[in-house]
Enzyme design. Structure first.
Site, short mmCIF file in Angstrom:
data_model
loop_
_atom_site.label_atom_id
_atom_site.label_comp_id
_atom_site.label_asym_id
_atom_site.label_seq_id
_atom_site.Cartn_x
_atom_site.Cartn_y
_atom_site.Cartn_z
N ASP A 87 20.60 89.78 0.68
CA ASP A 87 19.53 90.33 1.44
C ASP A 87 19.26 91.72 0.87
O ASP A 87 18.06 92.03 0.91
CB ASP A 87 20.05 90.54 2.88
N HIS A 100 25.04 87.22 12.17
CA HIS A 100 24.16 87.47 11.11
C HIS A 100 22.72 86.97 10.90
O HIS A 100 21.88 87.62 10.96
CB HIS A 100 24.83 87.06 9.52
N GLU A 101 22.92 85.61 11.14
CA GLU A 101 21.51 84.77 11.23
C GLU A 101 20.92 85.31 12.46
O GLU A 101 19.71 85.29 12.46
CB GLU A 101 21.98 83.13 11.23
N PRO A 154 3.08 78.58 -14.29
CA PRO A 154 4.47 78.55 -13.88
C PRO A 154 4.74 77.26 -14.05
O PRO A 154 4.05 76.03 -14.28
CB PRO A 154 4.39 79.12 -12.58
N THR A 175 1.16 69.30 -18.04
CA THR A 175 1.29 67.83 -18.67
C THR A 175 0.36 66.96 -18.17
O THR A 175 -0.37 66.25 -18.78
CB THR A 175 2.57 67.48 -18.63
N GLY A 219 5.84 73.30 -13.55
CA GLY A 219 5.65 72.22 -12.47
C GLY A 219 4.40 72.18 -11.76
O GLY A 219 4.19 71.79 -10.68
N THR A 220 3.42 72.81 -12.35
CA THR A 220 2.10 73.16 -11.66
C THR A 220 1.21 72.10 -12.30
O THR A 220 -0.03 72.08 -11.80
CB THR A 220 1.64 74.44 -12.16
#
Ligand code: ATP
Length: 488
Positions: free
Chosen positions: A406, A331-332, A105, A111, A107-108
């Site tokens: 959701d 909701h939260e 993936p 480089t 950004g692992t």
């Protein structure tokens, strides 16, 4: 030779001018020819800027500065012995390694690994990205491939090195399955040239060249690239586990003033799914937040807020209306109540301060990494996701469009249950199961979870409404306030 030609041309022009000829058309034509010449030269030139700057950096980078990739580094170092012990390889009659593919993936640290490989093997380093080879003009990509190989040889000679590493990022752009770019033969020509250069590598041993390719989509690569004798070794560079994340965080906080009370283990536990690049950004954001508060040291709360920022985006000034705030609060609160009742202690905090695309969100307590889930655990995830909309319904008699994401996630989990053979359909084949059957079974799973969630919320209606009122008044609630309201 060049100066003789230029000198003669100038002499002829001056001679014509002195003899009264109109030399203006000649000058314009010469200017046009020159402009065209430089334009074509520019198209053909490989933009080795990344390689140039990497040369300076790679001398400093080593494998110690890469965290959470121990297996990948071991595998890579083993493969690099081919470059470091050429006499032994020759003696044993082993075919030299030409290419290593780093797959994983974004950004692992692929480089970083290529640059560390260059300093580990004391090689010259040239870097380019697959997209730099692709141009509209026929033949330019192939020319750039030839150019990068010759630049690597020249660079190794200039630095007096016995080997050179060519790193090609985004290899899938340059080496995708041939024929997949309809009507664009340029892609195929460029890939063919890469294969030709790789085949010629074994004849030209001074300096030895090793190609390291990186890709996020190894499945897109042409089989000819992966066959033995080309990219022989594939090294998987995955997202780091908890210990790996802690190591990466310690690498990226080395140069930062940390409060001695900061617990990087806690931070690493709360960042499941983060890549090395996310963690680097997290450490940076925590330092920025500390600086904004004029704090000389970075504290745990800065890391906590930085996690939210990296996950969800920057806090927004956008202010929802009062009725919207009430809806977001309920909701939260629905998400939080169901999540904490199903897994006690799992909710860390709750907020209705908008951030990124979210109008509010619930943060879970740091947990250990989990890779396997039972039916019950997946159903609990669906129940938590549905709880926001169902809480709105219980309070206002209607739902809103805020639950779209959701529901999408709930469907993804239901689909995973079906594919993993956990549903009432038993073991299924993803390739052969009819779409309608998946849909019907997904509906059944979600309806069952919906009914359980509704019952849980109705049984705890008072607590739910209290939680929502406190949240809309205070905007954010931490674990202690949450416990007081939910378990009093
Ligand atoms: P992409 O596939 O998008 O090209 P990549 O796998 O090549 O990404 P890098 O460019 O190596 O990723 O990493 C980007 C940045 O993230 C690095 O400069 C470094 O700061 C940080 N980083 C990524 N992985 C690690 C790691 N394993 N250890 C330490 N830092 C890391």
């Amino acid at each position: 030779m060049k100066s003789v030609l230029i000198g003669s041309a100038l002499a002829i022009v001056i001679f014509l001018w002195l003899n009264g000829f109109n030399i203006m058309p000649l000058i314009i034509a010469a200017a046009l020819i020159l402009a065209l010449f430089y334009l074509m030269l520019g198209q053909g030139q490989m933009k080795l800027g990344s390689g140039g700057s990497s040369r300076d950096k790679n001398s400093k980078l080593n494998f110690d500065q890469i965290g959470g990739q121990d297996c990948a580094i071991n595998e890579l170092q083993e493969a690099l012995q081919f470059v470091m012990q050429p006499e032994k390889i020759d003696h044993m009659g082993i075919r030299p390694l030409k290419g290593i593919l780093l797959a994983g993936p974004p950004g692992t640290g692929k480089t970083l690994m290529a640059r560390a490989a260059a300093s580990f093997t004391s090689s010259a380093f040239i870097a380019a990205s697959g997209s730099e080879f692709i141009e509209m003009y026929a033949g330019v990509g192939a020319k750039r491939i030839r150019q990068i190989f010759s630049s690597a040889r020249k660079e190794a000679k200039r630095l007096n090195k016995k080997s050179a590493i060519i790193f090609i990022d985004e290899l899938e752009v340059l080496a995708a399955k041939r024929g997949s770019h309809s009507g664009h033969m340029e892609y195929d020509q460029t890939l063919n040239q890469l294969l030709v250069e790789m085949d010629g590598m074994s004849q030209n041993k001074d300096p030895r060249i090793l190609l390291i390719g990186a890709t996020n989509r190894a499945d897109l690569l042409d089989p000819a690239v992966l066959r033995p004798g080309r990219f022989d070794r594939q090294v998987q560079v995955d997202l780091p586990d908890r210990a790996g994340r802690a190591k990466i965080l310690s690498i990226h906080t080395r140069n930062k003033p940390l409060d001695p009370a900061v617990n990087l283990d806690d931070v690493s536990r709360a960042t499941f799914g983060f890549s090395g690049a996310h963690l680097e950004s997290l450490a940076n954001e925590a330092a920025i937040l500390a600086m904004r508060e004029d704090s000389p040291i970075i504290k745990q709360n800065h890391f906590r807020e930085a996690i939210d920022k990296v996950m969800m985006g920057e806090k927004l000034d956008r202010q929802p209306s009062l009725s919207e705030m009430e809806r977001i609060s309920i909701h939260e609160s629905g998400h939080a109540l169901v999540c904490d009742f199903l897994q006690p202690g799992s909710v860390a905090s709750l907020t209705i301060v908008p951030r990124g695309k979210a109008l509010g969100f619930m943060r879970r307590s740091p947990q250990d990494d989990q890779y396997l889930y039972t039916y019950e655990e997946l159903e609990q995830q669906i129940m938590t996701m549905l709880a926001g909309a169902l809480a709105e319904e219980l309070r206002f008699g209607s739902r809103s469009s805020g639950a779209r994401n959701d529901f999408q996630q709930a469907w993804n989990v239901a689909r995973e249950m079906i594919s993993s053979g956990l549903s009432s359909l038993g073991v299924v084949s993803d390739d052969h199961i009819p779409v309608q059957t998946v849909y019907d079974e997904g509906k059944r799973i979600i309806a069952a979870a919906e009914s359980k969630t509704r019952t849980l919320l109705e049984e705890n209606k008072e607590r739910l409404f209290n939680l929502a009122v406190c949240l809309s008044q205070q905007e954010s609630l931490g674990r202690p306030s949450l416990e007081k309201i939910l378990y009093a």
